[in-house]
Design a protein around this motif. Structure first.
Motif, PDB file in Angstrom:
ATOM      1  N   ILE A   1       0.812  -1.222   0.000  1.00 28.62           N
ATOM      2  CA  ILE A   1       0.000   0.000   0.000  1.00 28.62           C
ATOM      3  C   ILE A   1       0.845   1.271   0.000  1.00 28.62           C
ATOM      4  CG2 ILE A   1      -1.961  -1.162   1.078  1.00 28.62           C
ATOM      5  CD1 ILE A   1      -1.278   0.295   3.684  1.00 28.62           C
ATOM      6  N   PHE A   2       2.104   1.154   0.471  1.00 27.81           N
ATOM      7  CA  PHE A   2       2.943   2.357   0.559  1.00 27.81           C
ATOM      8  C   PHE A   2       4.044   2.413  -0.495  1.00 27.81           C
ATOM      9  CE2 PHE A   2       1.277   2.275   4.976  1.00 27.81           C
ATOM     10  CZ  PHE A   2       0.816   3.578   5.060  1.00 27.81           C
ATOM     11  N   ALA A   3       4.077   1.464  -1.422  1.00 24.06           N
ATOM     12  CA  ALA A   3       5.100   1.409  -2.482  1.00 24.06           C
ATOM     13  C   ALA A   3       6.485   1.193  -1.877  1.00 24.06           C
ATOM     14  CB  ALA A   3       5.083   2.666  -3.353  1.00 24.06           C
ATOM     15  N   GLY A   4       6.701  -0.013  -1.344  1.00 21.31           N
ATOM     16  CA  GLY A   4       7.937  -0.289  -0.625  1.00 21.31           C
ATOM     17  C   GLY A   4       8.901  -1.237  -1.288  1.00 21.31           C
ATOM     18  N   TYR A   5       8.539  -1.801  -2.437  1.00 20.72           N
ATOM     19  CA  TYR A   5       9.422  -2.781  -3.070  1.00 20.72           C
ATOM     20  C   TYR A   5      10.390  -2.140  -4.060  1.00 20.72           C
ATOM     21  CZ  TYR A   5       6.429  -6.443  -1.137  1.00 20.72           C
ATOM     22  OH  TYR A   5       5.740  -7.273  -0.285  1.00 20.72           O
ATOM     23  N   GLU A   6      11.516  -2.823  -4.255  1.00 20.91           N
ATOM     24  CA  GLU A   6      12.487  -2.370  -5.250  1.00 20.91           C
ATOM     25  C   GLU A   6      11.841  -2.301  -6.634  1.00 20.91           C
ATOM     26  OE1 GLU A   6      15.502  -1.311  -4.951  1.00 20.91           O
ATOM     27  OE2 GLU A   6      16.021  -1.834  -2.891  1.00 20.91           O
ATOM     28  N   THR A   7      10.893  -3.191  -6.898  1.00 19.75           N
ATOM     29  CA  THR A   7      10.241  -3.203  -8.211  1.00 19.75           C
ATOM     30  C   THR A   7       9.427  -1.936  -8.454  1.00 19.75           C
ATOM     31  OG1 THR A   7       8.464  -4.518  -7.211  1.00 19.75           O
ATOM     32  CG2 THR A   7      10.154  -5.708  -8.433  1.00 19.75           C
ATOM     33  N   HIS A   8       8.956  -1.300  -7.397  1.00 19.69           N
ATOM     34  CA  HIS A   8       8.216  -0.046  -7.556  1.00 19.69           C
ATOM     35  C   HIS A   8       9.168   1.068  -7.977  1.00 19.69           C
ATOM     36  CE1 HIS A   8       5.454  -1.984  -4.331  1.00 19.69           C
ATOM     37  NE2 HIS A   8       5.106  -2.375  -5.541  1.00 19.69           N
ATOM     38  N   ALA A   9      10.321   1.121  -7.324  1.00 20.11           N
ATOM     39  CA  ALA A   9      11.323   2.114  -7.725  1.00 20.11           C
ATOM     40  C   ALA A   9      11.878   1.791  -9.102  1.00 20.11           C
ATOM     41  CB  ALA A   9      12.446   2.153  -6.694  1.00 20.11           C
ATOM     42  N   ALA A  10      11.998   0.490  -9.404  1.00 21.89           N
ATOM     43  CA  ALA A  10      12.524   0.083 -10.709  1.00 21.89           C
ATOM     44  C   ALA A  10      11.598   0.545 -11.831  1.00 21.89           C
ATOM     45  CB  ALA A  10      12.695  -1.429 -10.755  1.00 21.89           C
ATOM     46  N   TYR A  11      10.289   0.476 -11.601  1.00 22.78           N
ATOM     47  CA  TYR A  11       9.355   0.933 -12.630  1.00 22.78           C
ATOM     48  C   TYR A  11       9.598   2.409 -12.942  1.00 22.78           C
ATOM     49  CZ  TYR A  11       5.273   3.158 -14.559  1.00 22.78           C
ATOM     50  OH  TYR A  11       4.464   3.959 -15.336  1.00 22.78           O
TER      51      TYR A  11
ATOM     52  N   ALA B   1      12.308   4.216 -12.318  1.00 20.86           N
ATOM     53  CA  ALA B   1      13.635   4.399 -12.926  1.00 20.86           C
ATOM     54  C   ALA B   1      13.632   3.979 -14.388  1.00 20.86           C
ATOM     55  CB  ALA B   1      14.672   3.597 -12.151  1.00 20.86           C
ATOM     56  N   SER B   2      12.854   2.953 -14.710  1.00 18.70           N
ATOM     57  CA  SER B   2      12.820   2.468 -16.095  1.00 18.70           C
ATOM     58  C   SER B   2      12.226   3.503 -17.035  1.00 18.70           C
ATOM     59  CB  SER B   2      12.027   1.162 -16.186  1.00 18.70           C
ATOM     60  OG  SER B   2      10.645   1.389 -15.976  1.00 18.70           O
ATOM     61  N   ARG B   3      11.284   4.305 -16.515  1.00 17.68           N
ATOM     62  CA  ARG B   3      10.702   5.355 -17.354  1.00 17.68           C
ATOM     63  C   ARG B   3      11.766   6.416 -17.684  1.00 17.68           C
ATOM     64  NH1 ARG B   3       7.712   1.801 -17.069  1.00 17.68           N
ATOM     65  NH2 ARG B   3       8.812   1.545 -19.034  1.00 17.68           N
ATOM     66  N   TRP B   4      12.656   6.661 -16.723  1.00 14.82           N
ATOM     67  CA  TRP B   4      13.754   7.604 -16.985  1.00 14.82           C
ATOM     68  C   TRP B   4      14.776   6.973 -17.940  1.00 14.82           C
ATOM     69  CZ3 TRP B   4      14.665   8.533 -11.048  1.00 14.82           C
ATOM     70  CH2 TRP B   4      13.596   9.266 -10.522  1.00 14.82           C
ATOM     71  N   PHE B   5      15.042   5.696 -17.732  1.00 16.62           N
ATOM     72  CA  PHE B   5      16.053   5.007 -18.524  1.00 16.62           C
ATOM     73  C   PHE B   5      15.659   4.910 -19.995  1.00 16.62           C
ATOM     74  CE2 PHE B   5      18.581   1.089 -19.586  1.00 16.62           C
ATOM     75  CZ  PHE B   5      19.838   1.643 -19.339  1.00 16.62           C
ATOM     76  N   GLU B   6      14.357   4.945 -20.247  1.00 16.85           N
ATOM     77  CA  GLU B   6      13.881   4.881 -21.628  1.00 16.85           C
ATOM     78  C   GLU B   6      14.401   6.043 -22.469  1.00 16.85           C
ATOM     79  OE1 GLU B   6       9.687   4.811 -21.279  1.00 16.85           O
ATOM     80  OE2 GLU B   6       9.541   2.630 -21.047  1.00 16.85           O
TER      81      GLU B   6
ATOM     82  N   LEU C   1       5.626   7.844  -4.143  1.00 15.46           N
ATOM     83  CA  LEU C   1       7.004   7.568  -4.537  1.00 15.46           C
ATOM     84  C   LEU C   1       7.629   8.802  -5.187  1.00 15.46           C
ATOM     85  CD1 LEU C   1       9.006   5.102  -4.595  1.00 15.46           C
ATOM     86  CD2 LEU C   1       8.292   4.779  -6.969  1.00 15.46           C
ATOM     87  N   PRO C   2       7.900   9.834  -4.382  1.00  7.80           N
ATOM     88  CA  PRO C   2       8.592  11.001  -4.949  1.00  7.80           C
ATOM     89  C   PRO C   2      10.051  10.635  -5.218  1.00  7.80           C
ATOM     90  CG  PRO C   2       8.332  11.261  -2.588  1.00  7.80           C
ATOM     91  CD  PRO C   2       7.616  10.000  -2.951  1.00  7.80           C
ATOM     92  N   GLY C   3      10.532  10.885  -6.414  1.00 13.34           N
ATOM     93  CA  GLY C   3      11.866  10.408  -6.764  1.00 13.34           C
ATOM     94  C   GLY C   3      11.874   8.900  -6.709  1.00 13.34           C
ATOM     95  N   LEU C   4      12.833   8.340  -5.999  1.00  7.50           N
ATOM     96  CA  LEU C   4      12.892   6.878  -5.804  1.00  7.50           C
ATOM     97  C   LEU C   4      12.779   6.521  -4.317  1.00  7.50           C
ATOM     98  CD1 LEU C   4      15.744   5.916  -8.311  1.00  7.50           C
ATOM     99  CD2 LEU C   4      13.268   5.819  -8.671  1.00  7.50           C
TER     100      LEU C   4
END
Length: 633
Positions: free
Chosen positions: A373-383, A385-390, A535-538
């Motif tokens: 509920i609070f966006a705590g997994y690495e996969t949430h930050a990875a999503y 970051a992936s938008r930036w990496f694109e 999830l402000p920033g990462l």
């Protein structure tokens, strides 16, 4: 908590042999309820019950329980935290309902008389129940919104059997013991079995947040009674959300302290369980019992953080350090409580920490649900970051960065940089939900098909495991992809993985595990919070960290998520090598007729030689082989 079981025969009255079967179905889950046992038989239906006394410890809480005239009967596992509120709101006593106990069970009986199956949506708690309505000749089943409490069923020759654990159904020797190949295909992807399916073909699980009606003709109707809205409120700002989140978390913890027995906390040292300790301290004048688990490997050990929290709040702290030798001794016994392949590395440590708690407390609070509920997994930050990496040109991403990352040496440390970078790159150019799966995947489709024995994949039309994420992602009404991914985790990973460990390993020791972060009011409010605030920033769990600022120590607020896991990748190359080579040896593997022995051996050799870290895949295969030997053989 309790253990429940029963049979509804749509063709005939139950026989004495059926009565004996129901007795056995209940007895086999006596660990779920050591305090009392009961059965009830009513023509074509019968219930069995094992009770763990938590509220109203008197004999008046005996189950199965009925209303005054015996037209409604219930067998129920769980706790309804708002039962007193529901009793008052619906004026049950004023309407003439007679109460012989102070239990939540009796409130359910009379509430069902008033509301029927619609009762389920009013319940705030963790539950799985079966209700027989003799007025309509119907059996009603329901399971709580996040699947904290299990409920399995199967059909056989017009007979509907149900139980808290699969072993209840296997007491009927006519229930087939056959591998469900689709479940196996999914298991090798996730290291757990998602959805309604189980490892046994023909045995299913009632879906979380669903109720089921089986009528006298054998017709089945299923309906969802709860769902998170994810109707994002863009007017919300951070200060208002932080204040509300703190209020709702405090309310959730306070609600879940209702008990007539001692309550403790499973304290990992992470943010969620530490929050449970801090908020519980506000509502009790007694020292809190906390139970923590650690490892000799520093990259897996969170005991130093648990000690910081224990000291801050003056808890009576108990600790367990799990070793490879302890795991060796428990491997096969753990399957007695799981009943199907399950390879979450937190299960065995949870077993040992619950074993330590037994005898001191009967109820424990646990932190599951906070990441969802609070966006705590690495996969949430990875999503994100992936938008930036694109934005990085494809030639640089694929031609320069990818080769450098894949050249990094294999590390067996937990969540190593090498592991995260390789996984991150693999998720590029995929849809959000497909990338979300890729970042967690155990074995790819190609790897699984290379493992299967000839003809296995062709026996049925295997569906892609991604369908579980696709279904949830498509069902969610959120506009932002991150919120949709949180819904995926709440709908799949939380009930089908985390709650398995939470329930089975605590119940193995007759402990009731409660999960405040899955409180429906808290979860629904957070579903309406825009993703930009979560999830402000990462910065993962930003809102939770802000809400607990000034309450939890800074070292807890600022620490990176570790999560409960075992160093089995390293153990397989040393202390547990013989165990792995035994269970995944050519002869054993060949006997299953499911896998190619040479392919499994190649996977083992790659890991042993350090060419790739196959720890999660090998842990999954090891657990499957143990299960197969016990149940299929």
């Amino acid at each position: 908590m309790c253990g429940i079981a029963g049979i509804f025969d749509t063709r005939r009255v139950l026989t004495p042999e059926d009565h004996a079967l129901i007795e056995r179905m209940a007895t086999v889950v006596a660990h779920r309820g050591p305090d009392d046992a009961g059965t009830w038989f009513g023509g074509r239906v019968g219930f069995g019950h094992r009770r763990l006394s938590v509220i109203d410890l008197s004999p008046n809480g005996h189950q199965p329980m009925s209303n005054e005239d015996g037209s409604i009967w219930i067998t129920y596992n769980g706790e309804i935290y708002n039962f007193a509120e529901l009793k008052a709101r619906h004026r049950l006593a004023e309407k003439g309902h007679v109460f012989r106990s102070a239990t939540d069970t009796e409130v359910l009986v009379h509430l069902f008389e008033e509301l029927g199956p619609a009762m389920a949506k009013e319940l705030n708690g963790i539950f799985a129940y079966a209700i027989w309505d003799a007025r309509k000749n119907e059996l009603h089943l329901a399971r709580d919104p996040f699947g904290v409490k299990p409920l399995f069923y199967t059909w056989r020759d017009g007979r509907f059997l149900f139980g808290s654990e699969i072993k209840c159904l296997l007491e009927d020797k006519l229930v087939p013991r056959e591998v469900d190949l689709q479940a196996l295909h999914d298991y090798l992807t996730f290291d757990y079995i998602p959805g309604e399916q189980t490892a046994f073909r023909g045995i299913r699980e009632v879906k979380p947040a669903h109720r089921m009606i089986v009528d006298g003709e054998g017709r089945v109707a299923t309906q969802r009674f709860f769902d998170l809205s994810f109707e994002e409120d863009e007017s919300l700002d951070e200060p208002r959300v932080v204040e509300k989140v703190r209020e709702l978390m405090d309310q959730a913890v306070h609600r879940q302290l209702v008990a007539d027995v001692p309550v403790g906390v499973l304290l990992s040292g992470g943010l969620d369980s530490s929050t449970c300790v801090a908020l519980m301290k506000r509502h009790t004048g007694e020292p809190i019992h906390t139970y923590s688990v650690g490892f000799e490997d520093a990259s897996f050990n969170e005991l130093p953080y648990a000690r910081v929290v224990a000291k801050q709040f003056g808890t009576i702290a108990r600790e367990v350090v799990v070793t490879s030798g302890m795991v060796r001794g428990l491997l096969t016994r753990a399957m007695d409580f799981l009943d199907e392949p399950y390879a979450d590395g937190s299960a065995i440590p949870t077993y040992f920490v619950c074993e330590r708690a037994k005898g001191e407390v009967v109820v424990v609070l646990s932190g599951e649900g906070g990441d969802e509920i609070f966006a705590g997994y690495e996969t949430h930050a990875a999503y994100k970051a992936s938008r930036w990496f694109e934005r990085v040109p494809g030639a640089i991403r694929h031609g320069l960065i990818a080769p450098l990352v894949h050249a990094l040496p294999v590390s067996h440390k937990k969540l190593s940089l090498e592991f995260k970078m390789k996984r991150f790159l693999g998720g590029q150019d995929l849809s959000p939900q497909a990338a979300h799966l890729w970042w967690r995947i155990v074995l790819t489709d190609a790897q699984k098909r290379a493992l299967y024995a000839p003809g296995v994949a062709e026996r049925i039309a295997l569906e892609e495991p991604l369908r579980h994420f696709d279904d949830a992602y498509g069902r969610c009404r959120a506009k932002d992809a991150l919120n949709r991914l949180l819904y995926v985790d709440s709908s799949v990973f939380l009930p089908d993985d985390l709650m398995i460990k939470n329930d089975r390993m605590s119940m193995a020791h007759s402990l009731e595990a409660r999960v405040p972060m899955t409180d429906p009011d808290l979860a629904e409010y957070m579903s309406r919070v825009p993703a930009r605030l979560k999830l402000p920033g990462l910065r993962k769990k930003h809102l939770m960290r802000k809400a607990m600022a000034g309450i939890l120590p800074a070292s807890i607020l600022d620490k990176k998520k570790v999560g409960l896991e075992m160093p089995y990748s390293r153990w397989f190359r040393s202390e547990l090598r013989d165990v792995l080579e035994d269970y995944l040896g050519r002869e054993r593997v060949a006997c299953t007729r499911l896998f190619r022995p040479e392919a499994v051996t190649a996977l083992v050799n790659e890991h042993m030689e350090g060419r790739r870290d196959h720890g999660r895949a090998l842990w999954g295969l090891l657990n499957f082989m143990i299960w197969h030997g016990k149940h299929i053989g």
